[in-house]
Design an enzyme around this catalytic site. Structure first.
Site, mmCIF file in Angstrom:
data_model
loop_
_atom_site.group_PDB
_atom_site.id
_atom_site.type_symbol
_atom_site.label_atom_id
_atom_site.label_comp_id
_atom_site.label_asym_id
_atom_site.label_seq_id
_atom_site.Cartn_x
_atom_site.Cartn_y
_atom_site.Cartn_z
ATOM 1 N N HIS A 68 0.849 -1.205 0.000
ATOM 2 C CA HIS A 68 0.000 0.000 0.000
ATOM 3 C C HIS A 68 0.872 1.238 0.000
ATOM 4 O O HIS A 68 2.091 1.152 0.100
ATOM 5 C CB HIS A 68 -0.993 -0.029 1.161
ATOM 6 C CG HIS A 68 -0.375 -0.002 2.516
ATOM 7 N ND1 HIS A 68 0.224 -1.099 3.079
ATOM 8 C CD2 HIS A 68 -0.252 0.998 3.426
ATOM 9 C CE1 HIS A 68 0.666 -0.789 4.282
ATOM 10 N NE2 HIS A 68 0.394 0.477 4.513
ATOM 11 N N HIS A 70 1.444 3.751 2.080
ATOM 12 C CA HIS A 70 2.096 4.374 3.229
ATOM 13 C C HIS A 70 3.603 4.339 3.060
ATOM 14 O O HIS A 70 4.155 3.356 2.590
ATOM 15 C CB HIS A 70 1.683 3.671 4.529
ATOM 16 C CG HIS A 70 0.371 4.176 5.060
ATOM 17 N ND1 HIS A 70 -0.393 3.441 5.930
ATOM 18 C CD2 HIS A 70 -0.295 5.317 4.837
ATOM 19 C CE1 HIS A 70 -1.493 4.133 6.229
ATOM 20 N NE2 HIS A 70 -1.453 5.267 5.561
ATOM 21 N N ASP A 72 6.013 4.002 5.057
ATOM 22 C CA ASP A 72 6.795 2.952 5.708
ATOM 23 C C ASP A 72 6.692 1.640 4.929
ATOM 24 O O ASP A 72 7.275 0.634 5.307
ATOM 25 C CB ASP A 72 6.406 2.765 7.182
ATOM 26 C CG ASP A 72 4.942 2.454 7.380
ATOM 27 O OD1 ASP A 72 4.143 2.852 6.517
ATOM 28 O OD2 ASP A 72 4.593 1.811 8.379
ATOM 29 N N HIS A 157 -6.906 -1.555 4.686
ATOM 30 C CA HIS A 157 -6.133 -0.703 5.586
ATOM 31 C C HIS A 157 -6.202 0.761 5.145
ATOM 32 O O HIS A 157 -6.507 1.641 5.929
ATOM 33 C CB HIS A 157 -4.695 -1.213 5.604
ATOM 34 C CG HIS A 157 -3.738 -0.330 6.327
ATOM 35 N ND1 HIS A 157 -3.837 -0.090 7.670
ATOM 36 C CD2 HIS A 157 -2.668 0.386 5.885
ATOM 37 C CE1 HIS A 157 -2.849 0.733 8.030
ATOM 38 N NE2 HIS A 157 -2.143 1.040 6.959
ATOM 39 N N GLU A 203 1.230 -8.730 9.485
ATOM 40 C CA GLU A 203 1.604 -7.603 10.345
ATOM 41 C C GLU A 203 1.082 -7.897 11.746
ATOM 42 O O GLU A 203 0.182 -8.724 11.918
ATOM 43 C CB GLU A 203 0.979 -6.303 9.823
ATOM 44 C CG GLU A 203 -0.543 -6.284 9.903
ATOM 45 C CD GLU A 203 -1.099 -5.000 10.475
ATOM 46 O OE1 GLU A 203 -0.413 -4.403 11.331
ATOM 47 O OE2 GLU A 203 -2.201 -4.599 10.089
ATOM 48 N N HIS A 414 6.260 -6.333 11.441
ATOM 49 C CA HIS A 414 5.595 -5.046 11.601
ATOM 50 C C HIS A 414 4.908 -4.979 12.960
ATOM 51 O O HIS A 414 3.699 -4.802 13.065
ATOM 52 C CB HIS A 414 4.573 -4.869 10.463
ATOM 53 C CG HIS A 414 4.137 -3.451 10.259
ATOM 54 N ND1 HIS A 414 3.203 -2.851 11.044
ATOM 55 C CD2 HIS A 414 4.496 -2.522 9.350
ATOM 56 C CE1 HIS A 414 3.001 -1.604 10.632
ATOM 57 N NE2 HIS A 414 3.780 -1.382 9.599
ATOM 58 N N LYS A 462 -9.567 -44.630 -14.076
ATOM 59 C CA LYS A 462 -10.894 -45.205 -14.283
ATOM 60 C C LYS A 462 -10.952 -46.662 -13.849
ATOM 61 O O LYS A 462 -11.953 -47.100 -13.290
ATOM 62 C CB LYS A 462 -11.315 -45.060 -15.752
ATOM 63 C CG LYS A 462 -11.796 -43.644 -16.044
ATOM 64 C CD LYS A 462 -12.351 -43.513 -17.445
ATOM 65 C CE LYS A 462 -12.925 -42.114 -17.651
ATOM 66 N NZ LYS A 462 -13.100 -41.787 -19.066
#
Lengths: 595, 645
Positions: A68, A70, A72, A157, A203, A414, A462
C-alpha cells in the site's frame, strides 16, 4: 524438502521501513520497500547492501511487491530502484500506483527542501521509478514470469491496500501488508479465501490489543472534540493525507450536520483535496455503503470541512484542524502543534500509531517539554489524546485471518518484539502451527512438504474407480493405486504397467507360480470348491473373493479343485509374482487344511 | 463434451457446455427481435398509434382476435405489451446448470428468465462493470415496460400465425415468447452474481477452472477460458480489436485452445465503425445548422460514451457547440457516474488520466459545463425548463417500441428538418420505424458496431490456432443481406476442424480426455526409484493411497496400518537367459535338470524335486507341489535373472 527463506530487512520485530526478502523455488521477491520515519540518517532506508554489496539489485531480485501507499511500505522505492539500481518489475494496485508518487514527492520536499537532506532521490527519480510499476487489480492472477504467480486480495487498511498471495511451483506465501478485519466508515474489511499457503506473513501492530467496539471509540472521539469546542479550545488532528483522514472527516461531517455545530473544521489544503478526488474515482475500493450511494451523494464531497490556510493558525475561537503528517515529525502539523501546545484549552488527538523518535511518540509517552533541533523548547500544556483509529487488525483480527486462509506456518512482522512473542504463543496454542518472528537481517528457513503435480493416464484412474465401486461400500476403506511412472525426456506420466511398457518399448515379463495341494474331502469337486470359497472368504475379509464356474479368484490368484467323488482332491493354486504375498498366504492356508 | 445452442440470435448468445460432469451456461442473451412485431408503448395517449385500424385475416371471424392486431401501411402489429424470446428451455432443465458465465452486459438480459422460478441453484460469474452496467440495462428495460401498462394481453394471434402476413407469419417460435420479468426478479437474479476480475482463476468444483480475460468490446467485457488439467476451451463472445474506451483485448490467454467457440461477431459486416462515426458527425452538424433536432436512439451505456466525447468536440468545430446534448434514460445519472469510477477497466489512455486525478471520460465535465444534460424521463422535473431546440437527444430504446424515444418521434417526426440517426446495430431501422410511417423527419443509418468483423475474426483465428473451431452456422455462409460477399464467412482451414451449430442443436465436441492430474506427496516421492530401461526413458513403479478430495487426486504414502492389500508392487521385464538360469540353479544345489526346448519355449524339469519351469520370451511359469521352500528358492532364482522396475 524444499525450503522457503525469509529475511526481513525492515519490519522484523519493528515497525517502519517494511522490507522483507522472500526466496522460494529459486526466486527472490521483495515484499514492500519502506522507509523509517523515526530516523534521519541511513537507518531510514532498509540495508540493501545485504542483497548486494555493490551494484544494482536487478540480477538478485525477480520482482518487488508493494502492499500500500504508506511511506513505511513504499518510501524507499525510488531510492532502491533509481539510486541502488533495480530495473525489474514492481507490482502494486491501481490506487497505490496513483497515490504513492504524490506521497513520495511530498516527503521528498519535506526532507530535501525543509530539512536540507543530501543524497536523497529527486522528483525525476520518483517518475522513473513509477514507470517500472505494473498495476494489478484485485483477484487477478498475474504471472510475473513463467514460475511466479501473484494475486491481490482486499486488505482494507487504506485505499488500494492489498494482501498478496505469491506462488512459485507448489509453494505459496501470503503477505498481508497492513490490514484491517473490521469495516470502517469508508473501507471494507480485509478478505481472503481458503488458499492454504505454506506461510502467512502477517503484520502485528496490535498483536496484544483487542480493541473495543468501533462505535464506542467514535463516540469517545466526538465527545472529546465537542467538549474542547465548548470550552473554546482548538483541536489539532495530525493525520496522513490518505486513509484515517477520510474516515475522520466523514465522522465529523455527519456529527457537525447532526449537532448543528458552527465551529469551523479545516483540512490542510493541497494534498488532501487531491486525495479526496482519488477516493471519488476509486470508489470501487471503498465499502459497500459508499459505493451504493455515491451516485446520489458522494461521501467525499464535504460540506462542513473547508480548506485550511496557514494564516488561520492564530485565528481566535474554537476550530478543528486536520493537518499532515500524522506523527508530528515535520510539516504543517508540527508547526501548528508548536503554536497551540502551550494552551491548556487546546487538544491534540493522535489517531494512529507513532514510531519511536517522532514528536508524536514523545508526547504520547507523556513528555511535557519537547526540545527541537534548533534548541527551541515547547511546553506541552494542551491535552494529548490517543485514539486508535489506525486500521490495523487487532489480535482477534489476526487470529481470524489465520483461520480464514489456513496457513501451514505463520510469520509475524511489523510489530514490537514482546507483543509478537505473546501472539506467537497464542497462535501456537490455538492452531498448533509454527510461528516465527525474525529480527531484521535474521533469516528464517521454513521447509514445506512436497506435492508434485504429474500427469496421470485416465484409464488408470478409471480402472481403479471401477474396482473401488465394485466393492461393497465401506467409508474406512483406503483406495490403493498401483501405477508406473514413466519419465521420458521432460515428460512424467503415471500409467498402468502395460501402457508403461508399451510407452517405453519394452516387454514385461510375467512370472506365474502354480502349486498343487492334496486334500482329502469326499463329495463332488464343486462342493469342495464351495467349502474352500467360504474358508478363504472368512480368512480374507478385506478382499474381493470371486467364485465363478467352479474357480475361486482373488486378484490374480486362482484356486481350482479337481478330482472325482470319494477321492482325494487336487487343489491347484496359481498366481503372478505381483501377488506373491497373497498367493503364498492362500497356499499356506490350504496346506494347513490338507494336514 | 457437448454444446447446446439455446438462442437463435448469435449476437444474443446462450449456450450450454457440458464437460467433466459440469454444466456451464455460456451467456444468457435475450433476443429482442420479437418486440418489433408489437405496437410502440406510449405514455401519453398517442392519437396516431391508438387510432390505427384493426386488422383481421380474411376468412377468420374469431371475436377473441378482435382488436389484437392493428394495421399501419402494409404492416400488421400486435397491440399488447411487448414479448421477448427467452433462451430455449426444452433441451435442458435450468435447475441442473452449475455455473453461468457472462461475457458482457449485453449478453445477460435473459438472466432473470433462467435463474428465477426455474429451480436454478448454481453460481453466476461476471465482472464488476458487467454486473453494475447490466443492472442499469435491466432496470431501464423493466422501467420502460412498467411505465406504460396495457389493459389487455393479446394471445389469440399466436394460434393463427399461418394466416398472418409477413413478417408476423415468420416470427420465431411466438408461443415461447414471454412477458418481461419484474424488478423483484431482476434484483433476485442479480444478487446471485459473483463479481470477478480479469484473469481471476475461479475453481468450479475442483474439476474445472474458468477465467475471464479482457475482450476489448465494452466496459468489463470478457472472453472466458475454461480449463481442466489438460484441456483448454475458449469461449469468445463480443470482442473488439479496435481502440475505444475499454481495456484492450487480451489475445495471449486465448491461444492454442483445444476448442474455440466463437460467436457474437459484428452485425454490420459491410460498414466500418470509424467511417460511420464520421458520417454521424456530419449528419449531426448539418441537421443542427439547419435548425433541426437530432434524435439518437441508444442504450444508456457503451458506444454512447464515445459519442458524447466525439460529438462535443465535433460540435465545437462545426460552430454548433451552443446546442445542448440531452441524455434521457431512467439510469442516465448512474451510467455517467459509474463509467467514471471504473478506471481499472479502461484503456490505458483513460486509465492514466485517473493517475493525475482527472476523470477518465469527459462527460463529467460536459455535464458541469451544461453541454450535456441528463434526465430520467422527458416528464422529469426540470426537463421542460432546460429543454432547448435545436439539440441532440440520446435516449432509449433502440427498438423504438418503448422508452422516451417514442415521445420524441411523435414530437419531431413530422418536421423534415429533424433527423433520427440509428447508431445501435441490434435492430433493423426500417423495421423499427415501420409503425410510425409515414414520417417526415430524415433518417440516417450509421450503425456503429465495434465487435470483430470477418476479416478480423479470421486473422484472430489464425493467430490463436485452435484445434477445433465452433461457430454459429450463419457465420459459415455469406450474410443473408449480401449473398455474393463470399469473403464474409469464417474460413475453413485444414489445420483445424470447423464445426457449425444452430439453434436447438446439441453437438458433440471432439475432445477426448486422455490424461488427468495427480499430486504425488512427499512420502511417495521419496520412494521413487527411477530405473533407466532405455537411454532417456526411466520407469518407476508407484503404489500409494489414492485420495480424492474436491475432484483433486493425490497419492499419499501407504500408512503402516493399512491391510495387506496395499503393498508396494514391482514389475519384471525383459527375457530370461536360460544358460544363466541353469547355472544359478546348480549353484543353489539343484542339479541335473532335464531341459527340453520346443520352439522358443524352454521347459526345465526338476525330476528330483517334482517341479517344472516353463520359460518363454515374456513369461515364466513355475509349477510345483505345495512345497514352499522349493518354490521360494526357485522364485528368488528367477527374480535374480530378471530386471525389474
Amino acid at each position: 524438502m524444499p525450503d522457503i527463506k525469509i529475511t526481513p530487512l525492515g519490519a522484523g520485530q519493528d515497525v517502519g521501513r517494511s522490507c522483507i526478502l522472500l526466496t522460494m523455488g529459486g526466486k527472490n521477491i521483495m515484499l514492500d520497500c519502506g522507509m523509517h520515519m523515526g530516523y534521519n540518517d541511513e537507518r531510514r532506508f532498509p540495508d540493501f547492501s545485504y542483497i548486494s554489496q555493490e551494484g544494482p539489485l536487478t540480477s538478485y531480485i525477480d520482482c518487488v511487491i508493494i502492499s500500500h501507499f504508506h511511506l513505511d511500505h513504499c518510501g524507499a522505492l525510488p531510492y532502491m530502484s533509481e539510486m541502488v539500481g533495480y530495473s525489474g518489475p514492481i507490482y502494486m494496485t491501481h490506487p497505490t500506483k496513483a497515490i504513492a508518487p504524490i506521497l513520495l514527492e511530498d516527503m521528498r520536499k519535506v526532507s530535501v527542501e525543509k530539512k536540507g537532506d543530501q543524497n536523497f532521490f529527486t522528483s525525476q527519480m520518483i517518475k522513473d521509478c513509477m514507470k517500472k510499476v505494473i498495476a494489478v487489480t484485485l483477484h487477478q492472477s498475474l504471472m510475473v514470469d513463467n514460475e511466479i504467480e501473484i494475486k491481490a486480495y482486499y486488505a482494507g487498511h487504506v485505499l488500494g491496500a492489498a494482501m498478496f498471495w505469491i506462488r512459485v511451483g507448489a509453494q505459496s506465501v501470503v503477505y498481508t501488508g497492513d490490514y484491517n478485519m473490521t469495516p470502517d466508515r469508508h473501507l471494507g474489511a480485509a478478505w481472503i479465501d481458503k488458499c492454504r499457503p505454506d506461510l502467512l506473513i502477517s503484520e502485528s501492530t496490535y498483536a496484544t490489543t483487542i480493541r473495543d467496539s468501533k462505535r464506542c471509540r467514535e463516540r469517545d472521539f466526538l465527545k472529546k472534540v465537542h467538549e474542547c469546542m465548548d470550552r473554546g479550545g482548538k483541536v489539532l488532528i495530525p493525520v496522513f493525507a490518505l486513509g484515517r483522514a477520510q474516515e475522520l472527516c466523514i465522522l465529523l461531517e455527519t456529527y457537525w450536520e447532526r449537532m448543528n455545530l458552527k465551529a469551523p473544521v479545516y483540512f490542510a489544503l493541497g494534498l488532501t483535496e487531491k486525495a479526496n478526488n482519488y477516493y471519488k474515482m476509486f470508489i470501487t475500493w471503498t465499502n459497500q455503503k459508499i459505493r451504493k450511494t455515491f451516485v446520489q451523494r458522494n461521501m467525499f464531497d464535504f460540506k462542513h470541512i473547508k480548506p485550511f490556510d496557514r494564516s488561520y493558525i492564530d485565528n481566535p475561537g474554537p476550530m478543528v484542524v486536520f493537518a499532515t503528517p500524522g506523527m508530528l515529525h515535520a510539516g504543517l502539523s508540527l508547526q501548528i502543534f508548536k503554536k497551540w501546545a502551550p494552551n491548556e484549552n487546546n487538544m491534540v488527538i493522535m489517531p494512529g500509531f507513532c514510531v519511536q523518535g517522532t514528536v508524536g511518540h514523545k508526547i504520547l509517552n507523556g513528555a511535557k517539554r519537547v526540545e527541537f533541533e534548533n534548541k527551541q523548547i515547547v511546553e506541552v500544556k494542551m491535552s494529548v489524546e490517543y485514539m486508535s483509529f489506525s486500521a490495523h487488525a487487532d489480535a482477534k483480527g489476526i487470529m481470524q485471518l489465520i483461520q480464514h486462509c489456513e496457513p501451514r506456518n505463520v510469520m509475524l512482522v511489523h510489530g514490537e518484539a514482546e507483543k509478537m512473542e505473546f501472539l506467537k504463543q497464542k497462535i501456537l496454542q490455538e492452531f498448533s502451527i509454527n510461528c516465527y518472528n525474525p529480527a531484521n537481517g535474521e533469516t528464517c528457513v521454513i521447509s514445506t512438504p512436497v506435492k508434485i503435480p504429474i500427469d496421470v493416464s485416465l484409464p488408470l484412474l478409471k480402472s481403479e474407480a471401477r474396482k473401488f465401486s465394485a466393492l461393497p461400500p465401506d467409508p474406512k476403506r483406503r483406495r490403493t493405486l498401483h501405477g508406473v511412472l514413466v519419465m521420458k525426456e521432460n515428460n512424467v506420466c503415471l500409467m498402468d504397467v502395460d501402457d508403461a511398457c508399451k510407452e517405453a518399448g519394452i516387454n514385461r515379463h510375467i512370472i506365474r507360480f502354480s502349486s498343487t495341494v492334496h486334500l482329502n474331502d469326499t463329495g463332488p469337486a464343486l462342493a469342495t470348491a464351495h467349502k474352500l470359497h467360504g474358508f478363504i472368504k472368512e480368512n480374507l475379509p478385506q478382499w474381493p473373493v470371486v467364485f465363478a464356474e467352479g474357480e475361486i479368484s482373488i486378484e490374480s490368484v486362482l484356486v481350482k479343485v479337481e478330482g472325482d467323488e470319494d477321492e482325494q482332491k487336487n487343489v491347484y493354486v496359481s498366481w503372478t509374482n505381483q501377488d506373491e504375498d497373497l498367493g503364498s498366504y492362500i497356499l499356506n492356508l490350504l496346506n494347513r487344511m490338507g494336514q | 463434451m457437448k454444446l447446446y445452442c439455446l438462442s437463435n440470435d448469435p449476437n444474443k448468445p446462450c449456450h450450454i457446455l457440458t464437460f467433466k460432469e459440469i454444466t456451464l451456461m455460456l451467456d444468457c442473451g435475450l433476443s429482442m427481435q420479437s418486440v418489433l412485431n408489437f405496437l410502440p408503448l406510449s405514455f401519453v395517449a398517442s392519437s396516431k398509434l391508438s387510432n390505427l385500424p384493426n386488422w383481421m385475416p380474411n376468412d377468420v371471424s374469431d371475436s377473441d382476435l378482435e382488436g389484437e392486431l392493428k394495421e399501419n401501411g402494409d404492416r400488421i402489429f400486435v397491440d399488447s405489451p411487448p414479448e421477448f424470446c427467452p433462451p430455449l428451455n426444452k433441451l435442458i432443465d435450468f435447475a441442473q446448470v452449475d455455473v453461468i458465465l457472462i461475457s458482457n452486459y449485453l449478453c445477460m438480459m435473459a438472466l432473470p428468465f433462467i435463474t428465477e422460478g426455474t429451480g436454478f441453484q448454481g453460481r453466476v460469474y461476471a465482472t464488476e462493470p458487467t454486473l453494475q452496467i447490466g443492472r442499469l440495462l435491466l432496470e431501464e428495460l423493466v422501467n420502460y415496460i412498467d411505465q406504460c401498462p396495457k389493459a389487455s394481453f393479446a394471445a389469440q394471434w399466436k394460434n393463427l400465425i399461418h394466416k398472418l402476413p409477413y413478417p408476423l407469419s415468420d416470427s420465431f417460435k411466438p408461443k415461447s415468447w414471454k412477458q418481461l420479468y419484474n424488478m423483484n426478479d431482476v434484483n433476485a437474479s442479480l444478487s446471485r452474481i459473483q463479481m470477478v476480475g480479469y484473469n481471476e482463476k475461479i475453481d468450479v468444483y475442483g474439476a474445472l477452472k474458468v477465467m475471464p480475460s479482457s475482450s476489448g468490446f465494452c466496459l468489463g467485457s470478457s472472453n472466458w477460458i475454461i480449463t481442466s488439467d489438460h484441456e483448454k476451451i475458449v469461449y469468445l463472445s463480443g470482442s473488439s480489436t479496435l481502440t475505444t474506451h475499454p481495456r484492450p483485448m487480451d489475445h495471449h490467454s486465448l491461444k492454442n485452445a483445444d476448442v474455440l467457440i466463437m460467436t457474437d461477431l459484428t452485425q454490420t459486416p459491410i460498414s466500418n465503425p470509424d467511417s460511420m462515426l464520421g458520417v454521424l458527425c456530419v449528419v449531426v452538424g448539418l441537421t443542427l445548422r439547419g435548425g433541426g433536432n437530432v434524435l439518437i436512439p441508444c442504450y444508456p451505456t457503451g458506444v454512447v460514451y464515445d459519442l458524447f466525447e466525439c460529438l462535443s468536440v465535433k460540435m465545437q468545430d462545426l460552430g454548433v457547440s451552443n446546442c445542448p446534448m440531452f441524455f434521457v434514460s431512467p439510469v442516465a445519472d448512474t451510467s455517467l457516474a459509474y463509467s467514471n469510477i471504473l478506471a481499472e477497466w479502461l484503456s490505458s489512455v483513460k486509465q492514466n488520466k485517473v493517475y493525475v486525478t482527472e476523470e477518465p471520460f469527459p462527460h463529467g465535465l460536459l455535464v458541469k459545463n451544461n453541454k450535456l444534460k441528463h434526465f430520467k424521463h422527458v416528464y422529469s422535473d426540470g426537463f421542460s425548463t432546460d429543454f432547448q431546440e435545436p439539440c441532440v437527444v440520446f435516449c432509449g430504446h433502440p427498438s423504438l417500441r418503448f422508452g422516451d424515444v417514442v415521445r420524441f418521434i411523435e414530437l419531431w417526426g413530422n418536421n423534415p428538418r429533424n433527423c433520427i440517426v440509428f447508431t445501435e446495430p441490434d435492430f433493423d431501422y426500417t423495421e423499427a420505424l415501420a409503425p410510425y410511417q409515414p414520417l417526415q423527419m430524415k433518417v440516417a443509418h450509421c450503425a456503429i458496431d465495434t465487435s470483430l468483423n470477418f476479416t478480423q475474426a479470421n486473422k484472430l483465428i489464425r493467430d490463436l490456432k485452435p484445434n477445433t473451431l465452433v461457430v454459429p452456422e450463419c457465420y459459415t455462409q455469406p450474410p443473408v443481406s449480401a449473398p455474393n460477399l463470399t469473403d464474409y464467412v469464417i474460413e475453413n482451414n485444414h489445420d483445424r476442424t470447423l464445426i457449425p451449430y444452430k439453434w436447438g442443436e446439441v453437438i458433440n465436441l471432439p475432445l477426448k480426455r486422455k490424461h488427468s492430474q495427480i499430486f504425488i506427496e512427499t512420502g511417495v516421492a521419496q520412494k521413487i526409484v527411477p530405473v533407466e530401461v532405455k537411454p532417456g526413458i526411466s520407469l518407476s513403479s508407484i503404489t500409494g493411497t489414492l485420495s480424492i478430495k474436491d475432484n483433486v487426486h493425490s497419492i499419499q504414502d501407504l500408512s503402516s496400518s493399512v491391510n495387506k492389500a496395499s503393498k508396494h508392487v514391482k514389475y519384471e521385464w525383459g527375457s530370461l537367459n536360460v544358460t544363466d538360469f541353469l547355472q544359478k540353479l546348480s549353484q543353489e544345489g539343484i542339479s541335473e535338470p532335464k531341459v527340453e526346448s520346443h520352439g522358443n519355449v524352454v521347459v526345465i524339469h526338476l525330476q528330483e524335486e517334482d517341479a517344472l519351469i516353463q520359460l518363454e520370451d515374456n513369461s515364466t511359469h513355475v509349477v510345483c507341489t505345495g512345497d514352499e521352500t522349493l518354490r521360494t528358492k526357485l522364485r528368488s532364482i528367477v527374480m535374480q535373472c530378471l530386471k525389474k522396475f
